[in-house]
Design an enzyme around this catalytic site. Sequence first.
Site, PDB file in Angstrom:
ATOM      1  N   LYS A 276      51.400  25.122  43.296  1.00  0.00           N
ATOM      2  CA  LYS A 276      50.331  26.073  42.959  1.00  0.00           C
ATOM      3  C   LYS A 276      50.163  27.100  44.074  1.00  0.00           C
ATOM      4  CE  LYS A 276      47.495  22.069  43.705  1.00  0.00           C
ATOM      5  NZ  LYS A 276      46.728  21.079  42.997  1.00  0.00           N
TER       6      LYS A 276
ATOM      7  N   LYS B 279      60.044  23.302  45.723  1.00  0.00           N
ATOM      8  CA  LYS B 279      59.173  22.562  44.808  1.00  0.00           C
ATOM      9  C   LYS B 279      58.280  23.521  44.014  1.00  0.00           C
ATOM     10  CE  LYS B 279      55.505  20.570  46.365  1.00  0.00           C
ATOM     11  NZ  LYS B 279      54.464  19.794  47.055  1.00  0.00           N
TER      12      LYS B 279
ATOM     13  N   LYS C 231      52.816  22.925  55.901  1.00  0.00           N
ATOM     14  CA  LYS C 231      51.586  23.706  55.708  1.00  0.00           C
ATOM     15  C   LYS C 231      51.169  24.426  56.978  1.00  0.00           C
ATOM     16  CE  LYS C 231      49.211  21.705  51.781  1.00  0.00           C
ATOM     17  NZ  LYS C 231      47.943  21.158  51.286  1.00  0.00           N
TER      18      LYS C 231
END
Length: 338
Positions: free
Chosen positions: A204, A201, A118
């Site tokens: 969202k 993966k 992230k």
Amino acid sequence: MSDPKFTPRVFSGIQPSGGLTLGNYLGAIKRFVTMQDEAFETVYCMVDMHAMTVWQDPKDLAHNTRELAAGFIASGVSPEKSILINQSQVPEHAQLGWIFNCVARMGWMGRMTQFKDKAGKNTENVSLGLFAYPALMAADILVYHATHVPVGEDQKQHLELTRDIAAKFNHDYGVDFFPMTEPVIEGAATRVMSLRDGSKKMSKSDPSDASRINMTDDADAIAKKIRKAKTDPDALPSEVDGLKDRPEARNLVNIYAGLNEQSVEEVLRDVGGQQFGTFKPALAELAVAKLSPISTEMARLMADPAEIDRILARGAGQAREIATPILKKTYEIVGMVG
Ligand code: TYM
């Protein structure tokens, strides 16, 4: 084996940071539903405090929290059988989170792959909360002395860290107070991959909407995304071994198995030899049959947000009955005067 000293209790959470995906549903929520009918107390959480570790527009955060609650309930999580909460309404999570910030080591946090993914190259500029996130996650779980945590594969490292934090706390204070929580990572679809790239993966946060199935997608959108999903030119194998080095094919078979509550072996027994031109429409039909009643029910529940708020307020009261004495005892152990 779990320690008989602890009540069998399940905790799990999902971030209200955007819509629910098929990955959340197959990797987590379906298991939440089955576990509430097993011999566990179950606590399920919209982790709004985790979501804000990256910027969330306040209006979106509130909307997404209610929509996530609606998604849980529409998928079969029952507010009668399970305690349903949003994290910020149970302040004991944050209170224990601070104590765990003082137990966890910087080096442990720096090794978290989710943080590295992230933060990317931007580590100087991400929030301090994003770095500390796994200590709060450990607190979410351990403030209930939860013994089992159903999650998808990507949360495994965070659950190992939760055990490390519990063990260090118990060791440093010379107590046997926090349980060694068991991760529950089971089923055919513990890692649902992107429909556009079998090495990534399903998420969202992927910029391409075609990469994922959202729980709010209508039948046409679901069918279209599956029809366009990346595949290879070969027919499906009859044995699991034949999926080796075929990530996209494996992903679609895993999704089929997860939705139809079958093992991958069982699915391949039925569909082995089929071309994707036959398999994809069958998968689309299955996905629509399973998901569209959920999205219809979510829309119905979202028409009455006050009822969702009542459910979450009631859940918070029930959750605090468990968490308050555990936090109180933790404060005593560490020497806080109360
Ligand atoms: P989150 O919000 O990213 O995802 C929620 C749950 O969905 C699972 N999941 C998937 N499973 C299979 N395939 C996928 N593509 C996929 N994408 C998501 C995740 O593994 C997870 O189970 N840190 C957590 C939230 C959290 C939590 C907790 C979980 C906070 N506190 C305490 C358990 C216990 C997270 O970011 O999940």
